[in-house]
Write a protein that holds these residues in place. Sequence first.
Motif, mmCIF file in Angstrom:
data_model
loop_
_atom_site.group_PDB
_atom_site.id
_atom_site.type_symbol
_atom_site.label_atom_id
_atom_site.label_comp_id
_atom_site.label_asym_id
_atom_site.label_seq_id
_atom_site.Cartn_x
_atom_site.Cartn_y
_atom_site.Cartn_z
ATOM 1 N N MET A 49 12.760 -17.413 71.941
ATOM 2 C CA MET A 49 12.686 -18.265 70.879
ATOM 3 C C MET A 49 11.540 -18.499 70.236
ATOM 4 N N SER B 254 11.118 -17.457 66.437
ATOM 5 C CA SER B 254 11.793 -18.321 65.663
ATOM 6 C C SER B 254 10.959 -19.597 65.341
ATOM 7 N N CYS C 277 9.312 -21.057 61.560
ATOM 8 C CA CYS C 277 9.656 -22.474 60.923
ATOM 9 C C CYS C 277 8.413 -23.028 60.824
ATOM 10 N N PHE D 38 13.895 -26.319 67.982
ATOM 11 C CA PHE D 38 13.396 -25.307 68.759
ATOM 12 C C PHE D 38 12.743 -25.834 69.837
ATOM 13 N N ARG E 77 14.714 -19.697 57.864
ATOM 14 C CA ARG E 77 14.645 -18.270 58.480
ATOM 15 C C ARG E 77 14.393 -18.356 59.787
ATOM 16 N N GLY E 78 13.809 -19.374 60.311
ATOM 17 C CA GLY E 78 13.934 -19.695 61.762
ATOM 18 C C GLY E 78 15.140 -19.400 62.440
ATOM 19 N N VAL E 79 16.067 -20.182 61.875
ATOM 20 C CA VAL E 79 17.400 -20.055 62.463
ATOM 21 C C VAL E 79 18.067 -18.659 62.060
ATOM 22 N N TYR F 299 16.477 -15.964 61.885
ATOM 23 C CA TYR F 299 16.050 -14.986 62.855
ATOM 24 C C TYR F 299 16.725 -14.868 64.061
ATOM 25 N N TRP F 300 16.733 -16.099 64.832
ATOM 26 C CA TRP F 300 17.372 -16.594 65.955
ATOM 27 C C TRP F 300 18.792 -15.999 66.057
ATOM 28 N N CYS G 31 16.388 -8.277 60.452
ATOM 29 C CA CYS G 31 17.597 -8.941 60.924
ATOM 30 C C CYS G 31 18.726 -7.849 60.592
#
Length: 484
Positions: A21, A24, A28, A40, A125-127, A129-130, A213
């Motif tokens: 994690m 991500s 963020c 996160f 983008r963080g979400v 990517y995860w 991605c």
Amino acid sequence: MNIRLVGRMVSSILFVTEVFMIPSLILCCIDGDHDVAMAFLASMAVISLIAGVLFWFGRKREAHFSARDGFVTVALAWVCISLLGGLPFYFSSEIPSYVDAVFEIVSGFTTTGASVLPDVESLSRGVLYWRSFSHWLGGMGILVFTLAVVPANKNSGGTLYLMRAESPGPSVGKLTPRIRQTAMILYGLYILLTVLCVAFLLAGGMPLFDSVCTAFGTAGTGGFGIKNDSMGSYSPYLQNVCTVFMLLFGINFNVYYLLLIRKFAAAFKDEEVRLYLFFFAAATGLITWNIRPLMQSWGESLHHAAFQVSSIMTTTGFSTTNFDLWPSFSKAILLVLMVLGACAGSTGGGIKTVRMLLLLKELRYNVQRTLRPRTVRAIHVNGHVVDNEVIKGVNSYMAAYWILMFGSILLISLDEFPLESNLSAVFACFNNIGPGLGVVGPMSNYDCYSDFSKIVLTVDMLLGRLEIFPLLALFSRDTWSKKL
């Protein structure tokens, strides 16, 4: 039951999930999405707490590790990462419903690609990517990765039980005498092909974040797109790159190992791969012919047919066009491909081509025995006799497969959607594909279903990814009996 060692192994898997994690979280922070970053951090704290308790519980574990322990470890680990992996979605309120958050992350980890999100481009983008990385992590298997970097114990038999419980296919063996080395080879090949996919996407002008991605979704044969139209807005070159790499990731990784050690003859004579490529070519040809009146040229027809056959057959779920509008003949072919799936030992889902190969060989053998009752012949694959236990396992799997499939269709039919939609929804989730037909078509999503139906489909995704038996074993009374 070595419950303490099971707890120790599950804690290791949760710690690995938590570490993954971090990228991500960094994204963020770079983008200034502080609320999502806090989500996160909160998720990682919860996972650390649970993993820490399990680690402490397993501190006085015994060395012995049985097949039963392996099945329970794999099933329990997947349930835990499913319930905890979706916390960033829920804590950030980007998916405000916990049931939806679990559905989305299970769809990611199981490489299904079914989504409840109508507008993925609005996510941070963080979400994103995860969400995409969960495909890559689940494609080869988080437990296989854990075995590669964190050996469970000195009992190689025990780690082989773990490998067999998580790896897709009717039988799993070791590429090398040491199971950890086998896991490292598999992940090495997986990483190499992923990097190559990213490189080809970058060469076509796709931005770095999109390339990474998209490669995660392609490598894991998952299909989570970062655009609302999946792959539709990208160039034909980029779509063709995905077509090729989806097909490559649907091939048994043992074949790549044979090529690596220069056993070319054995690799090219693999019966499963040859049948897999035959299905791809035949389905592509038939659909190309069938959808030609809808396209401007034969080339465009071939392009979309090859992409969708590769996507559905490997259970990836990307789309370049709304195939729900194609003729019934083409949609029927895609529905059949949903069941067939990719090769065993790949990142694809479905019942696997090798099971279909064994079923066809067994059917032929039984017809011969009907005509000549005294005939005694063994079933061979790639020149080797197939053990009767493997055949029994395939038959048991198929029986459980259809019973669970029909049961799921009945349960989600309570939502009163058309039969075509319910049928394809269960097919798509159980076989880890993603898009179906009707209300769950490539341009729609699963948000229309009730929470009850989403839970049923979530369980279907886990059953499909773990190939039924590990999850059934987890809830079997015999598993927890002291007499075994």
